[in-house]
Design a protein around this motif. Structure first.
Motif, PDB file in Angstrom:
ATOM      1  N   ARG A 250      61.014 -61.294 107.866  1.00 30.62           N
ATOM      2  CA  ARG A 250      60.113 -60.882 106.769  1.00 30.62           C
ATOM      3  C   ARG A 250      60.688 -61.413 105.457  1.00 30.62           C
ATOM      4  NH1 ARG A 250      59.331 -56.335 103.229  1.00 30.62           N
ATOM      5  NH2 ARG A 250      57.184 -55.573 103.207  1.00 30.62           N
ATOM      6  N   ILE A 251      59.875 -62.208 104.791  1.00 31.84           N
ATOM      7  CA  ILE A 251      60.296 -62.756 103.484  1.00 31.84           C
ATOM      8  C   ILE A 251      59.440 -62.063 102.422  1.00 31.84           C
ATOM      9  CG2 ILE A 251      60.441 -64.814 102.038  1.00 31.84           C
ATOM     10  CD1 ILE A 251      60.236 -65.373 105.692  1.00 31.84           C
ATOM     11  N   SER A 252      60.109 -61.442 101.475  1.00 27.18           N
ATOM     12  CA  SER A 252      59.352 -60.689 100.460  1.00 27.18           C
ATOM     13  C   SER A 252      59.751 -61.098  99.038  1.00 27.18           C
ATOM     14  CB  SER A 252      59.566 -59.192 100.657  1.00 27.18           C
ATOM     15  OG  SER A 252      60.942 -58.888 100.546  1.00 27.18           O
ATOM     16  N   VAL A 253      58.773 -61.008  98.141  1.00 32.19           N
ATOM     17  CA  VAL A 253      58.995 -61.323  96.721  1.00 32.19           C
ATOM     18  C   VAL A 253      58.541 -60.082  95.928  1.00 32.19           C
ATOM     19  CG1 VAL A 253      58.391 -62.835  94.816  1.00 32.19           C
ATOM     20  CG2 VAL A 253      58.541 -63.751  97.148  1.00 32.19           C
ATOM     21  N   THR A 254      59.492 -59.477  95.182  1.00 33.22           N
ATOM     22  CA  THR A 254      59.191 -58.215  94.504  1.00 33.22           C
ATOM     23  C   THR A 254      59.351 -58.352  92.991  1.00 33.22           C
ATOM     24  OG1 THR A 254      59.992 -57.035  96.431  1.00 33.22           O
ATOM     25  CG2 THR A 254      59.787 -55.770  94.400  1.00 33.22           C
ATOM     26  N   ASP A 255      58.312 -57.951  92.285  1.00 29.79           N
ATOM     27  CA  ASP A 255      58.429 -57.930  90.808  1.00 29.79           C
ATOM     28  C   ASP A 255      58.119 -56.514  90.317  1.00 29.79           C
ATOM     29  OD1 ASP A 255      55.514 -57.599  89.764  1.00 29.79           O
ATOM     30  OD2 ASP A 255      55.340 -59.168  91.321  1.00 29.79           O
TER      31      ASP A 255
ATOM     32  N   GLY B 178      45.172 -69.547  95.655  1.00 30.64           N
ATOM     33  CA  GLY B 178      46.552 -69.592  96.163  1.00 30.64           C
ATOM     34  C   GLY B 178      46.781 -68.654  97.326  1.00 30.64           C
ATOM     35  N   LEU B 179      46.414 -67.377  97.164  1.00 28.09           N
ATOM     36  CA  LEU B 179      46.685 -66.407  98.231  1.00 28.09           C
ATOM     37  C   LEU B 179      45.800 -66.677  99.455  1.00 28.09           C
ATOM     38  CD1 LEU B 179      47.163 -63.106  96.200  1.00 28.09           C
ATOM     39  CD2 LEU B 179      48.895 -64.448  97.419  1.00 28.09           C
ATOM     40  N   PHE B 180      44.571 -67.170  99.215  1.00 28.00           N
ATOM     41  CA  PHE B 180      43.703 -67.534 100.342  1.00 28.00           C
ATOM     42  C   PHE B 180      44.356 -68.648 101.174  1.00 28.00           C
ATOM     43  CE2 PHE B 180      40.527 -70.603 101.843  1.00 28.00           C
ATOM     44  CZ  PHE B 180      39.891 -69.811 102.799  1.00 28.00           C
ATOM     45  N   ILE B 181      44.880 -69.665 100.439  1.00 25.66           N
ATOM     46  CA  ILE B 181      45.541 -70.791 101.126  1.00 25.66           C
ATOM     47  C   ILE B 181      46.808 -70.294 101.830  1.00 25.66           C
ATOM     48  CG2 ILE B 181      46.752 -72.980 100.728  1.00 25.66           C
ATOM     49  CD1 ILE B 181      44.724 -73.412  98.364  1.00 25.66           C
ATOM     50  N   SER B 182      47.579 -69.425 101.105  1.00 27.53           N
ATOM     51  CA  SER B 182      48.823 -68.921 101.699  1.00 27.53           C
ATOM     52  C   SER B 182      48.526 -68.153 102.993  1.00 27.53           C
ATOM     53  CB  SER B 182      49.535 -67.980 100.713  1.00 27.53           C
ATOM     54  OG  SER B 182      49.953 -68.716  99.594  1.00 27.53           O
ATOM     55  N   LYS B 183      47.494 -67.315 102.932  1.00 22.95           N
ATOM     56  CA  LYS B 183      47.159 -66.523 104.135  1.00 22.95           C
ATOM     57  C   LYS B 183      46.794 -67.447 105.313  1.00 22.95           C
ATOM     58  CE  LYS B 183      44.149 -62.950 105.913  1.00 22.95           C
ATOM     59  NZ  LYS B 183      42.939 -62.186 105.700  1.00 22.95           N
ATOM     60  N   SER B 184      46.021 -68.497 104.976  1.00 23.76           N
ATOM     61  CA  SER B 184      45.615 -69.432 106.030  1.00 23.76           C
ATOM     62  C   SER B 184      46.829 -70.131 106.630  1.00 23.76           C
ATOM     63  CB  SER B 184      44.644 -70.475 105.462  1.00 23.76           C
ATOM     64  OG  SER B 184      43.491 -69.830 104.968  1.00 23.76           O
ATOM     65  N   ILE B 185      47.787 -70.530 105.753  1.00 26.46           N
ATOM     66  CA  ILE B 185      48.997 -71.222 106.247  1.00 26.46           C
ATOM     67  C   ILE B 185      49.816 -70.287 107.134  1.00 26.46           C
ATOM     68  CG2 ILE B 185      51.213 -72.193 105.506  1.00 26.46           C
ATOM     69  CD1 ILE B 185      49.682 -73.305 103.016  1.00 26.46           C
ATOM     70  N   ILE B 186      50.019 -69.041 106.634  1.00 25.26           N
ATOM     71  CA  ILE B 186      50.836 -68.100 107.423  1.00 25.26           C
ATOM     72  C   ILE B 186      50.164 -67.779 108.765  1.00 25.26           C
ATOM     73  CG2 ILE B 186      51.750 -65.731 107.489  1.00 25.26           C
ATOM     74  CD1 ILE B 186      53.317 -67.738 105.727  1.00 25.26           C
ATOM     75  N   ASN B 187      48.844 -67.636 108.723  1.00 27.32           N
ATOM     76  CA  ASN B 187      48.140 -67.377 109.994  1.00 27.32           C
ATOM     77  C   ASN B 187      48.368 -68.504 110.989  1.00 27.32           C
ATOM     78  OD1 ASN B 187      47.160 -64.959 109.094  1.00 27.32           O
ATOM     79  ND2 ASN B 187      45.117 -65.710 108.592  1.00 27.32           N
TER      80      ASN B 187
ATOM     81  N   HIS C 162      50.935 -70.125 111.279  1.00 22.97           N
ATOM     82  CA  HIS C 162      52.314 -69.977 111.779  1.00 22.97           C
ATOM     83  C   HIS C 162      52.479 -68.719 112.614  1.00 22.97           C
ATOM     84  CE1 HIS C 162      53.186 -73.073 108.755  1.00 22.97           C
ATOM     85  NE2 HIS C 162      54.381 -73.237 109.343  1.00 22.97           N
ATOM     86  N   ASN C 163      51.326 -68.094 112.980  1.00 25.81           N
ATOM     87  CA  ASN C 163      51.340 -66.868 113.777  1.00 25.81           C
ATOM     88  C   ASN C 163      52.057 -65.723 113.068  1.00 25.81           C
ATOM     89  OD1 ASN C 163      49.945 -68.010 115.953  1.00 25.81           O
ATOM     90  ND2 ASN C 163      51.855 -68.924 116.705  1.00 25.81           N
ATOM     91  N   GLY C 164      51.992 -65.738 111.745  1.00 24.30           N
ATOM     92  CA  GLY C 164      52.602 -64.673 110.976  1.00 24.30           C
ATOM     93  C   GLY C 164      51.550 -63.862 110.257  1.00 24.30           C
ATOM     94  N   GLN C 165      52.040 -62.943 109.443  1.00 30.94           N
ATOM     95  CA  GLN C 165      51.120 -62.095 108.674  1.00 30.94           C
ATOM     96  C   GLN C 165      51.564 -62.088 107.213  1.00 30.94           C
ATOM     97  OE1 GLN C 165      51.235 -58.303 110.677  1.00 30.94           O
ATOM     98  NE2 GLN C 165      49.266 -58.769 111.656  1.00 30.94           N
ATOM     99  N   ILE C 166      50.584 -61.963 106.337  1.00 32.75           N
ATOM    100  CA  ILE C 166      50.901 -61.912 104.912  1.00 32.75           C
ATOM    101  C   ILE C 166      50.289 -60.639 104.346  1.00 32.75           C
ATOM    102  CG2 ILE C 166      48.853 -63.258 104.205  1.00 32.75           C
ATOM    103  CD1 ILE C 166      50.729 -64.588 102.094  1.00 32.75           C
ATOM    104  N   GLY C 167      51.008 -60.010 103.383  1.00 31.67           N
ATOM    105  CA  GLY C 167      50.472 -58.765 102.880  1.00 31.67           C
ATOM    106  C   GLY C 167      51.119 -58.341 101.579  1.00 31.67           C
ATOM    107  N   LEU C 168      50.718 -57.152 101.170  1.00 33.31           N
ATOM    108  CA  LEU C 168      51.149 -56.635  99.874  1.00 33.31           C
ATOM    109  C   LEU C 168      51.521 -55.183 100.057  1.00 33.31           C
ATOM    110  CD1 LEU C 168      51.176 -56.437  96.690  1.00 33.31           C
ATOM    111  CD2 LEU C 168      48.737 -55.919  96.888  1.00 33.31           C
ATOM    112  N   SER C 169      52.645 -54.781  99.385  1.00 31.99           N
ATOM    113  CA  SER C 169      52.940 -53.352  99.310  1.00 31.99           C
ATOM    114  C   SER C 169      53.424 -53.069  97.898  1.00 31.99           C
ATOM    115  CB  SER C 169      53.999 -52.959 100.345  1.00 31.99           C
ATOM    116  OG  SER C 169      55.243 -53.531 100.020  1.00 31.99           O
ATOM    117  N   GLN C 170      53.007 -51.972  97.355  1.00 30.98           N
ATOM    118  CA  GLN C 170      53.466 -51.665  96.010  1.00 30.98           C
ATOM    119  C   GLN C 170      53.636 -50.168  95.814  1.00 30.98           C
ATOM    120  OE1 GLN C 170      50.561 -53.201  93.269  1.00 30.98           O
ATOM    121  NE2 GLN C 170      48.874 -52.062  94.149  1.00 30.98           N
TER     122      GLN C 170
END
Lengths: 337, 614
Positions: B540-545, B579-588, B590-598
């Motif tokens: 899991r790779i996460s970026v937190t601000d 950007g996030l639409f493209i990112s989601k498509s790329i991660i999918n 790669h058989n991965g999942q993309i998401g958000l938690s806050q």
């Protein structure tokens, strides 16, 4: 698999097998019921004097539903008293694989007993004296070895002849007995006869006789009769044609009563005879043979007894001036006048 | 013509009746009904056969028992008559020893079975005697003293003794006695006869018995006195009490009794009582022989049932086929329509309902065909339009890139002072143009990528990648963003040895997108944490601000086409919304999942997962 074949297979598995077995069983049962098979019976005549046994036997078999040439075939062999002949004739019966063997006389019974050993051929004997003591069977009630027969109870009733004689001739005292003590069956009746004589207060004048010539020679040597009566035992010499002729000639000459052993002897001049009728014995043998042949298994059949009959020569009694007893006349089966 | 109608799963007709076809159910019902009827008829017939067969057995055995009893009765009556006649003559007429001897001799001559005869007085002493085998030399005084026959005789009753076996001949003997009466009808003594029972047996053995049947005589104690099978007669057989009882019951009622016979086998028997003597004559037959006709009838019934059942099955299958054929054809017609083969025509056989249904089905299929044709045309038009749109986007994007590159180059040169110093206002305008060019370039690139994703033409170069290297490289590439937006990047605290299988460029694109977004939306002086975590078989790779976060009502639309949370913030509104639409498509891919938690106003974390390469 189609539906039709499914049904066919299902029905076949559940019903076809038992049905086929049932049909097969019924077929086998029907085929196995072979009542019409012709039976082959070997008949061994030990001595010719017993040929009437064969006559009575055939008549008895006919009465039991066994018809000569139709459902039964008789193989008759006559050994004329020859032991070697008896043996070979019995072996011949076995070789022919007859269904059953009938014998007359102790010698014939013993010869055929030896021949059928190891073979599944039943035997019915006749005219055998003391079948247990002579070794023909092990017991009378349930004899083993597939053997049964008609016993001649001569040893039981031979003394009765002396009682009957004493009734007719109360004054008689001495009785001549031409006997061959070495003859195989003699021992089976001689003791009983001696006991009977003792009971009836008679003197039994036993004389060892082995041949007809001895009878002729002995009687020819006598001027007077040293006895009151003559007793014919079941031995070959006194029962032979020449021997009995010599005895009857002597008896006629000296007015002596003869106590006979057979119907023929009474017909030829004996006073009486108390004996087992040969034809009746043959008849009884047929009864036994039918029982044995009807049986599916090898099972012991009891030995049965021959029945003695009194044959009375009334004319001879009167001729000799003897007492005519009404009780004896009533008891007699046959009366010769 | 092509069609997107799904293929039917099977060519078999539809099933019902618990998985069974109508044809099979119909055939089985017909077979079942027929076989049931046959079995019922067979059962009734078999029962009737059973009853009649039992009656026949009972009648037959009764007849033969009566025949046997008659034989024995005749035999005994003859003996008894002779004894009584002789006793009468001895008592009244003769009254002399000589005459009595004659009487006894006559009697003995008449009955071969009589072994001895005696006339005794009431004390049991012999007055006169006769014997068939033994010498009678003297008479025995008081021989029969205390013998039970004396009391019987004194009561003027005949006496029948017990069976004994002769010690010499082993034959069965039995004693009979009748009273001797004077002319004043006074009991003066008895006539005693010892009789050989074998002669009675012979009467039994010549009976006309059927195969398997046998006959025997028993006394009240169950002792077998005679038997039709000779070898049974000397076995001294005593029947069990229960069997004797059943025999006597049978004699009383005349019914069949089911017992175990002398040989231990099951037999059916009928008994007849002898008159004046408590003896029974029994005739029996083994049950297996008795019931043979019954078994044969049952077998016959079974064979008939089998044959008729088979015939019924064949007929049932024939009729089932005939009845269900139109339905089968209808099912075939439906299946053909389902395959897209419309206009199968109308069935012209079977019931009228079936023909109407076929007609309706055919009409429906024609309407379906029209609908499908229209749909196909619309689809083709849509595909053509989509193709045109893609080509247009590609062309426009490509055509835009060239001038944008020129504009970027020119504005860059101007900003760098390549043409000398410019007035401050002019320089600001040039810088604005330069930035706008960057944004436009990014927008064009994103549109191209999005178009590739939508048209499934985006290419990937998958290879084994070290996730640490990947993340650190992305951080380096985006370091400028941190400086530009006044934030700090905090990379992974721990170096994990994790490999993934992915496209270096595309994953860098995703990371750059998330990092740049975080930089853009973070607060001033914010520290942006980039973390790598192992989670079972994934990383899991996460970026937190710690920016304002994403509005709750926008989270669901965040990864959709052209979406941005708030377009009022100019500083932050520098993205394309792709950007996030493209990112989601790329991660999918790669058989991965993309998401958000806050957390509630505290931090915002964008993450994606990738399968770990083991």
């Amino acid at each position: 698999m189609s539906f039709v074949s499914e049904i066919h297979t299902s029905l076949s598995r559940s019903l076809l097998k038992p049905i086929l077995i049932g049909i097969l069983a019924l077929t086998v049962a029907a085929c196995g019921k072979d009542d019409t098979k012709t039976k082959n019976i070997g008949f061994l005549l030990g001595v010719d004097v017993f040929k009437n046994v064969f006559e009575g036997f055939k008549n008895g078999m006919t009465e039991q539903g066994h018809f000569d040439g139709k459902n039964v075939v008789y193989h008759l062999s006559a050994a004329k008293g020859d032991r070697a002949q008896m043996k070979s004739m019995c072996e011949d019966f076995v070789a022919k694989k007859v269904d059953l063997i009938v014998t007359t006389t102790n010698g014939a019974a013993l010869a055929c007993k030896a021949a059928i050993k190891g073979h599944n051929i039943p035997m019915v004997f006749t005219v055998v004296l003391s079948p247990v003591r002579s070794g023909v069977v092990d017991n009378l009630q349930a004899p083993s070895n597939n053997i049964t027969g008609v016993r001649n109870p001569l040893d039981e009733f031979i003394g009765k002849r002396l009682e009957f004689f004493k009734t007719m001739a109360p004054g008689a005292r001495r009785i001549w007995l031409p006997v061959n003590t070495n003859y195989p069956t003699t021992k089976h009746f001689l003791t009983a006869l001696r006991d009977g004589a003792k009971q009836m207060d008679l003197e039994l004048m036993e004389q060892e006789i082995k041949s007809t010539s001895e009878i002729i020679d002995y009687l020819g040597s006598l001027d007077t009769a040293p006895f009151d009566a003559i007793f014919i035992p079941p031995n070959p010499a006194p029962q032979s044609k020449e021997g009995y002729e010599a005895i009857t000639n002597f008896a006629d000459m000296h007015q002596l009563p003869i106590i006979g052993n057979t119907l023929r002897q009474v017909e030829q001049g004996a006073l009486f005879s108390y004996h087992v009728d040969k034809k009746q014995v043959g008849h009884q043998a047929a009864y036994l043979v039918n029982q044995v042949l009807s049986s599916k298994d090898t099972i012991p059949f009891p030995v049965i007894n021959g029945e003695p009959d009194l044959v009375l020569n009334l004319s001879k009694i009167r001729a000799l001036g003897l007492k005519t007893d009404n009780a004896l006349i009533s008891f007699a089966r046959t009366i010769i006048e | 013509m092509t069609s997107h109608v799904p293929e039917p799963t099977t060519d078999q007709p539809a099933k019902s009746f618990g998985g069974m076809s109508l044809r099979k159910a119909l055939a089985l019902t017909l077979v079942g009904l027929t076989v049931t009827a046959i079995v019922l008829v067979g059962s009734v017939s078999t029962w009737k056969i059973w009853v009649s067969e039992r009656q026949a057995i009972e009648t037959d055995l009764s007849y033969r028992a009566e025949q046997a009893a008659s034989q024995v009765r005749k035999f005994l009556s003859s003996l008894q008559d002779s004894l009584e006649t002789t006793a009468l003559l001895a008592g009244i007429v003769t009254r002399s020893d000589a005459n009595n001897r004659v009487l006894l001799a006559r009697l003995m001559s008449r009955h071969s079975g009589v072994r001895t005869l005696s006339i005794i007085d009431t004390d049991g002493s012999e007055i006169v005697k006769s014997s068939r085998m033994d010498i009678v030399s003297k008479l025995t005084q008081l021989k029969w003293r205390n013998h039970p026959l004396l009391s019987q005789i004194k009561n003027r009753q005949p006496y029948i003794g017990k069976l004994t076996i002769s010690a010499v001949s082993h034959e069965p003997l039995i004693t009979f006695a009748v009273p001797v009466l004077s002319n004043l009808n006074k009991v003066e003594g008895a006539l005693v006869a010892e009789f050989n029972l074998r002669f009675m047996w012979e009467a039994l053995t010549v009976l006309d018995l059927k195969e398997g049947q046998d006959a025997y005589v028993i006394n009240e104690a169950g002792r077998v006195l005679g038997h039709s099978v000779l070898h049974q007669v000397l076995r001294e057989i005593h029947l069990p009490k229960d069997v004797v009882q059943k025999h006597f019951e049978s004699a009383k009622t005349g019914n069949l009794s089911h017992i175990f016979g002398i040989n231990g086998n099951e037999v059916l028997s009928v008994a007849k009582q002898m008159n004046s003597i408590n003896w029974l004559v029994v005739v029996n037959v083994p049950t297996d022989i008795a019931y043979t006709p019954l078994y044969q009838a049952i077998w016959f019934s079974v064979v008939v049932i089998f044959l008729v059942g088979t015939l019924a099955a064949v007929v049932a299958v024939f009729f089932a086929n005939k009845l269900t054929r139109p339905l089968t054809d209808l099912i075939f017609q439906s299946a053909e329509i389902a395959r897209g083969r419309f206009n199968q025509g109308t069935l012209n056989q079977g019931a009228s309902e079936i023909r109407h249904l076929s007609q309706a089905l055919n009409d429906m299929s024609l309407q379906l065909k029209d609908a499908f044709d229209k749909l196909e045309t619309a689809k083709t038009d849509a595909e053509k339009a989509s193709q045109a749109k893609s080509e247009f986007l590609a062309t426009v994007s490509h055509e835009l890139r060239t001038p944008l590159t020129s504009i970027k180059g020119v504005t860059g040169l101007l900003c760098g002072g390549a043409l000398g110093d410019m007035p401050a206002k002019a320089l600001d305008m040039v810088k604005l143009a330069n930035k706008s060019t960057d944004r436009l370039t990014i927008l064009v690139n994103d549109i191209l990528d999005a178009e590739k994703i939508l048209s499934d033409r985006m290419s990937f170069n998958f290879q084994e990648l070290d996730i640490n290297v990947l993340v650190n490289n992305a951080l380096k590439e985006n370091a400028g963003y941190a400086i530009h937006h006044g934030v700090t990047f905090a990379g992974p605290e721990e170096k994990l040895d994790i490999k993934v299988y992915g496209d270096w460029g595309r994953l860098t694109q995703v990371l750059s997108n998330l990092i740049s977004n975080a930089a853009k939306f973070a607060c001033d002086d914010d520290v942006i944490h980039i973390a790598i975590e192992r989670q079972d078989s994934e990383v899991r790779i996460s970026v937190t601000d710690h920016g304002p976060g994403v509005p709750e009502d926008y989270i669901d639309k965040l990864f959709e086409w052209f979406s941005q949370a708030d377009s009022s913030d100019v500083r932050r509104n520098t993205g394309s919304g792709l950007g996030l639409f493209i990112s989601k498509s790329i991660i999918n891919r790669h058989n991965g999942q993309i998401g958000l938690s806050q957390g509630a106003g505290e931090h915002t974390t964008f993450y994606f997962t990738l399968p770990i390469l083991e």
